[in-house]
Write a protein that holds these residues in place. Structure first.
Motif, PDB file in Angstrom:
ATOM      1  N   VAL A 120       0.800  -1.300   0.002  1.00 55.89           N
ATOM      2  CA  VAL A 120      -0.146   0.092   0.132  1.00 55.89           C
ATOM      3  C   VAL A 120       0.897   1.388   0.033  1.00 55.89           C
ATOM      4  CG1 VAL A 120      -2.029  -1.245   1.453  1.00 55.89           C
ATOM      5  CG2 VAL A 120      -0.216   0.119   2.656  1.00 55.89           C
ATOM      6  N   TYR A 121       2.317   1.299   0.431  1.00 53.20           N
ATOM      7  CA  TYR A 121       2.905   2.528   0.649  1.00 53.20           C
ATOM      8  C   TYR A 121       3.318   3.088  -0.937  1.00 53.20           C
ATOM      9  CZ  TYR A 121       6.618   5.160   2.933  1.00 53.20           C
ATOM     10  OH  TYR A 121       7.328   6.329   3.336  1.00 53.20           O
ATOM     11  N   HIS A 122       3.742   2.258  -1.999  1.00 50.09           N
ATOM     12  CA  HIS A 122       4.121   2.902  -3.022  1.00 50.09           C
ATOM     13  C   HIS A 122       3.557   2.048  -4.216  1.00 50.09           C
ATOM     14  CE1 HIS A 122       7.312   4.686  -0.594  1.00 50.09           C
ATOM     15  NE2 HIS A 122       6.922   5.698  -1.251  1.00 50.09           N
ATOM     16  N   ALA A 123       2.603   1.164  -3.994  1.00 55.20           N
ATOM     17  CA  ALA A 123       1.899   0.311  -4.825  1.00 55.20           C
ATOM     18  C   ALA A 123       2.933  -0.663  -6.112  1.00 55.20           C
ATOM     19  CB  ALA A 123       1.084   0.982  -5.809  1.00 55.20           C
ATOM     20  N   TRP A 124       3.941  -1.317  -5.305  1.00 62.45           N
ATOM     21  CA  TRP A 124       4.815  -2.227  -5.713  1.00 62.45           C
ATOM     22  C   TRP A 124       3.925  -3.335  -5.726  1.00 62.45           C
ATOM     23  CZ3 TRP A 124      10.671  -2.489  -6.019  1.00 62.45           C
ATOM     24  CH2 TRP A 124      11.019  -1.436  -6.203  1.00 62.45           C
ATOM     25  N   ASN A 125       3.978  -4.142  -6.809  1.00 63.71           N
ATOM     26  CA  ASN A 125       2.779  -5.411  -7.033  1.00 63.71           C
ATOM     27  C   ASN A 125       3.772  -6.548  -7.086  1.00 63.71           C
ATOM     28  OD1 ASN A 125       0.907  -6.765  -9.323  1.00 63.71           O
ATOM     29  ND2 ASN A 125      -0.188  -6.044  -7.412  1.00 63.71           N
ATOM     30  N   TYR A 126       3.346  -7.739  -6.502  1.00 63.33           N
ATOM     31  CA  TYR A 126       3.984  -8.917  -6.447  1.00 63.33           C
ATOM     32  C   TYR A 126       3.186 -10.124  -7.053  1.00 63.33           C
ATOM     33  CZ  TYR A 126       7.447  -6.156  -4.066  1.00 63.33           C
ATOM     34  OH  TYR A 126       8.119  -5.335  -3.436  1.00 63.33           O
ATOM     35  N   GLU A 127       3.639 -10.999  -7.659  1.00 59.46           N
ATOM     36  CA  GLU A 127       2.948 -12.230  -7.910  1.00 59.46           C
ATOM     37  C   GLU A 127       2.867 -13.099  -6.610  1.00 59.46           C
ATOM     38  OE1 GLU A 127       1.315 -13.337 -10.602  1.00 59.46           O
ATOM     39  OE2 GLU A 127       2.326 -12.406 -12.403  1.00 59.46           O
ATOM     40  N   LEU A 128       1.881 -14.143  -6.567  1.00 62.53           N
ATOM     41  CA  LEU A 128       1.829 -14.757  -5.399  1.00 62.53           C
ATOM     42  C   LEU A 128       3.075 -15.747  -5.178  1.00 62.53           C
ATOM     43  CD1 LEU A 128      -1.942 -15.919  -6.105  1.00 62.53           C
ATOM     44  CD2 LEU A 128      -1.054 -14.172  -4.387  1.00 62.53           C
ATOM     45  N   ASP A 129       3.844 -15.537  -6.033  1.00 63.90           N
ATOM     46  CA  ASP A 129       5.138 -16.393  -5.874  1.00 63.90           C
ATOM     47  C   ASP A 129       6.247 -15.562  -5.323  1.00 63.90           C
ATOM     48  OD1 ASP A 129       5.664 -15.276  -8.269  1.00 63.90           O
ATOM     49  OD2 ASP A 129       6.358 -17.121  -9.050  1.00 63.90           O
ATOM     50  N   GLY A 130       5.999 -14.187  -5.433  1.00 58.64           N
ATOM     51  CA  GLY A 130       6.917 -13.227  -4.968  1.00 58.64           C
ATOM     52  C   GLY A 130       7.864 -12.395  -5.785  1.00 58.64           C
ATOM     53  N   ARG A 131       7.575 -12.950  -7.113  1.00 60.32           N
ATOM     54  CA  ARG A 131       8.101 -12.114  -8.073  1.00 60.32           C
ATOM     55  C   ARG A 131       7.520 -10.519  -8.250  1.00 60.32           C
ATOM     56  NH1 ARG A 131       7.020 -14.398 -13.057  1.00 60.32           N
ATOM     57  NH2 ARG A 131       5.518 -15.705 -12.060  1.00 60.32           N
ATOM     58  N   LEU A 132       8.450  -9.870  -8.589  1.00 57.84           N
ATOM     59  CA  LEU A 132       7.982  -8.247  -8.770  1.00 57.84           C
ATOM     60  C   LEU A 132       7.257  -8.187 -10.153  1.00 57.84           C
ATOM     61  CD1 LEU A 132       7.822  -5.380  -7.571  1.00 57.84           C
ATOM     62  CD2 LEU A 132       9.711  -5.034  -8.814  1.00 57.84           C
ATOM     63  N   LYS A 133       5.817  -7.700 -10.023  1.00 53.34           N
ATOM     64  CA  LYS A 133       5.046  -7.603 -11.300  1.00 53.34           C
ATOM     65  C   LYS A 133       5.089  -6.387 -11.891  1.00 53.34           C
ATOM     66  CE  LYS A 133       0.485  -8.956 -12.887  1.00 53.34           C
ATOM     67  NZ  LYS A 133      -0.976  -9.564 -12.447  1.00 53.34           N
ATOM     68  N   GLY A 134       4.903  -5.309 -10.936  1.00 55.06           N
ATOM     69  CA  GLY A 134       4.721  -3.933 -11.503  1.00 55.06           C
ATOM     70  C   GLY A 134       5.180  -2.980 -10.632  1.00 55.06           C
ATOM     71  N   VAL A 135       5.678  -1.741 -11.089  1.00 56.15           N
ATOM     72  CA  VAL A 135       6.034  -0.572 -10.118  1.00 56.15           C
ATOM     73  C   VAL A 135       5.380   0.523 -10.709  1.00 56.15           C
ATOM     74  CG1 VAL A 135       8.081   0.768  -9.514  1.00 56.15           C
ATOM     75  CG2 VAL A 135       8.216  -1.779  -9.791  1.00 56.15           C
ATOM     76  N   ALA A 136       4.764   1.297  -9.730  1.00 58.00           N
ATOM     77  CA  ALA A 136       3.839   2.027 -10.043  1.00 58.00           C
ATOM     78  C   ALA A 136       4.996   3.356 -10.552  1.00 58.00           C
ATOM     79  CB  ALA A 136       3.089   2.942  -8.903  1.00 58.00           C
ATOM     80  N   PHE A 137       4.291   4.196 -11.851  1.00 55.13           N
ATOM     81  CA  PHE A 137       5.266   5.176 -12.404  1.00 55.13           C
ATOM     82  C   PHE A 137       6.720   4.931 -12.606  1.00 55.13           C
ATOM     83  CE2 PHE A 137       1.924   7.356  -9.953  1.00 55.13           C
ATOM     84  CZ  PHE A 137       1.166   7.803 -11.066  1.00 55.13           C
ATOM     85  N   ARG A 138       6.725   3.483 -12.979  1.00 57.46           N
ATOM     86  CA  ARG A 138       8.186   3.151 -13.216  1.00 57.46           C
ATOM     87  C   ARG A 138       8.873   3.965 -14.547  1.00 57.46           C
ATOM     88  NH1 ARG A 138       9.760  -2.864 -16.029  1.00 57.46           N
ATOM     89  NH2 ARG A 138      11.795  -2.414 -16.485  1.00 57.46           N
ATOM     90  N   ASN A 139       7.912   4.508 -15.733  1.00 53.41           N
ATOM     91  CA  ASN A 139       8.411   5.173 -16.592  1.00 53.41           C
ATOM     92  C   ASN A 139       8.342   6.729 -16.236  1.00 53.41           C
ATOM     93  OD1 ASN A 139       9.225   2.918 -18.054  1.00 53.41           O
ATOM     94  ND2 ASN A 139       7.065   2.298 -18.629  1.00 53.41           N
ATOM     95  N   GLY A 140       7.848   7.001 -15.098  1.00 48.41           N
ATOM     96  CA  GLY A 140       7.863   8.395 -14.810  1.00 48.41           C
ATOM     97  C   GLY A 140       6.448   8.948 -15.496  1.00 48.41           C
TER      98      GLY A 140
END
Length: 427
Positions: A120-140
């Motif tokens: 909830v802090y910066h909306a980093w999103n992970y798959e259920l196996d722990g792999r990072l799926k997405g980063v909010a505003f990754r491309n600015g």
């Protein structure tokens, strides 16, 4: 919770860091346990590194608690927050519940069902196996800001634990080179777990409590068959579990796991009980609801009460027909959280399930038997904290660390705990 000292933080990060004050075990060995072990924040921090991050299998949850894809259950290994998930294809994963970005907890509920794990802090999103799926505003935004060009999603994830399932229990470890759970248990311990848990399980209820003592005092308490019918009046009065019943103690090969067992039908009254030499035998009481103590013979070995411990912090208990798992987590040098999961079998009839639920009143935070355990270890904590150079005395049943299949008037299982503890801690 007691705050950790700067030295303890160092010890937690570096399991080889020396203690600021040298520690030496008494010459008498495991018949003594130095009181310093229960109140020293540096030793407590070292335990987090050497035990809970070390070569042990820690109980995480039951498989039946996360039956569906997307289910998760939060827990801890020592003080380390962990989340256990069931992936879409059914595989179970265990992950450190700490975002790879700023370290915030990712999963905040005790249990839930989700498509992905989202911080909830910066909306980093992970798959259920722990792999990072997405980063909010990754491309600015509009060509400005965002992550550097060399940022790679695949280089950031939730830290995984090694996971194994045994008899419906999910275990996890941080040690890559540890053997499987069954070899960690040994044959006798594994077979007794199969006896109690080796069929489809049903959760009947759960609860937890905070006890104000070091976690090792509760680990001792579970292995201490000597106290069981001296402290616990209900056990003695209603002949549920007494030292003069047929029973014994089984230790694992490494001595740090144990089984204590008793057969209610086989009892020869001991002099201490007959002459009321102990306080628990001084009562002539009756139950208005005697059905509480009715039971059917569930196994062909005659055992009606058993306590099985698995190092460092798991217990499987069976009393009459009440089946439960207890596990406990350190919450500071002088605070422990104790969890209870009451179980039945999927094959149980409604009558059998109701009897198990009724008998669950024997144990737990307000249990007719175990109510006293909620305070007795705090008495030890309070009594020992000002005398770190003194030590407990544990020679009931002798000085050996060995199975005792003829008697439970012994502290051999407590000595076994300390033998295992000394080995993994290097003391």
């Amino acid at each position: 919770m007691s705050a950790a000292s700067p030295q303890s933080a160092t010890a937690s990060a570096n399991p080889t860091a020396p203690l600021s004050e040298p520690f030496e075990w008494p010459a008498e060995g495991v018949t003594r346990a130095p009181y310093r072990l229960f109140s020293d924040p540096e030793i407590y921090a070292l335990e987090q590194a050497r035990i809970f991050r070390g070569p042990v299998w820690s109980f995480l949850c039951l498989e039946v608690e996360i039956p569906n894809p997307g289910d998760y259950r939060t827990t801890t290994v020592g003080e380390i927050p962990v989340v256990v998930t069931r992936h879409r294809e059914g595989k179970i994963h265990a992950l450190v519940n700490r975002c790879a970005h700023k370290g915030a907890l990712v999963c905040l509920k005790k249990k839930d069902n989700v498509a992905t794990l989202n911080c909830v802090y910066h909306a980093w999103n992970y798959e259920l196996d722990g792999r990072l799926k997405g980063v909010a505003f990754r491309n600015g935004i509009r060509g400005h800001g965002g992550m550097p060009a060399d940022f790679k999603v695949e280089n950031h994830r939730l830290q995984p634990l090694k996971v194994e399932i045994f008899c419906g229990m999910v275990f996890g470890t941080f040690a890559d080179d540890i053997g499987g759970v069954e070899s960690y248990l040994g044959d006798e311990m594994a077979n007794f777990i199969k006896r109690n848990l080796g069929r489809p399980l049903r959760v009947l209820g759960t609860h937890s409590q905070i006890i104000h003592n070091n976690w090792k005092l509760y680990a001792e308490n579970l292995r201490d068959s000597y106290h069981a019918t001296l402290l616990h009046t209900f056990y003695t009065t209603f002949k549920v579990n007494r030292l003069d019943m047929d029973g014994g103690i089984i230790l694992s090969d490494r001595k740090w796991h144990h089984i204590s067992f008793a057969r209610r039908a086989k009892m020869t009254e001991a002099e201490e009980y007959a002459q009321s030499k102990v306080h628990s035998a001084n009562y002539d009481s009756a139950l208005e609801g005697p059905g509480l103590l009715e039971a059917w013979e569930e196994f062909d070995d005659g055992i009606t009460h058993s306590i099985q411990t698995i190092f460092p912090n798991l217990c499987v208990q069976f009393t009459l027909n009440s089946l439960a798992i207890r596990f406990f987590a350190p919450r500071g040098v002088d605070k422990t959280e104790l969890f209870w999961i009451y179980l039945g079998y999927e094959r149980d009839s409604e009558e059998q399930s109701n009897m198990r639920v009724m008998q669950s009143n024997l144990t737990g935070a307000a249990g007719l038997v175990s109510l006293e355990d909620g305070c007795i270890n705090e008495f030890v904590q309070r009594g020992t904290r000002t005398s770190p150079q003194s030590a407990s005395f544990m020679e009931m049943g002798g000085r050996q660390v060995a199975s005792e299949k003829q008697s439970r008037a012994t502290e051999t299982a407590v000595r076994g705990f300390w033998q295992g503890y000394r080995g993994i801690m290097g003391f």
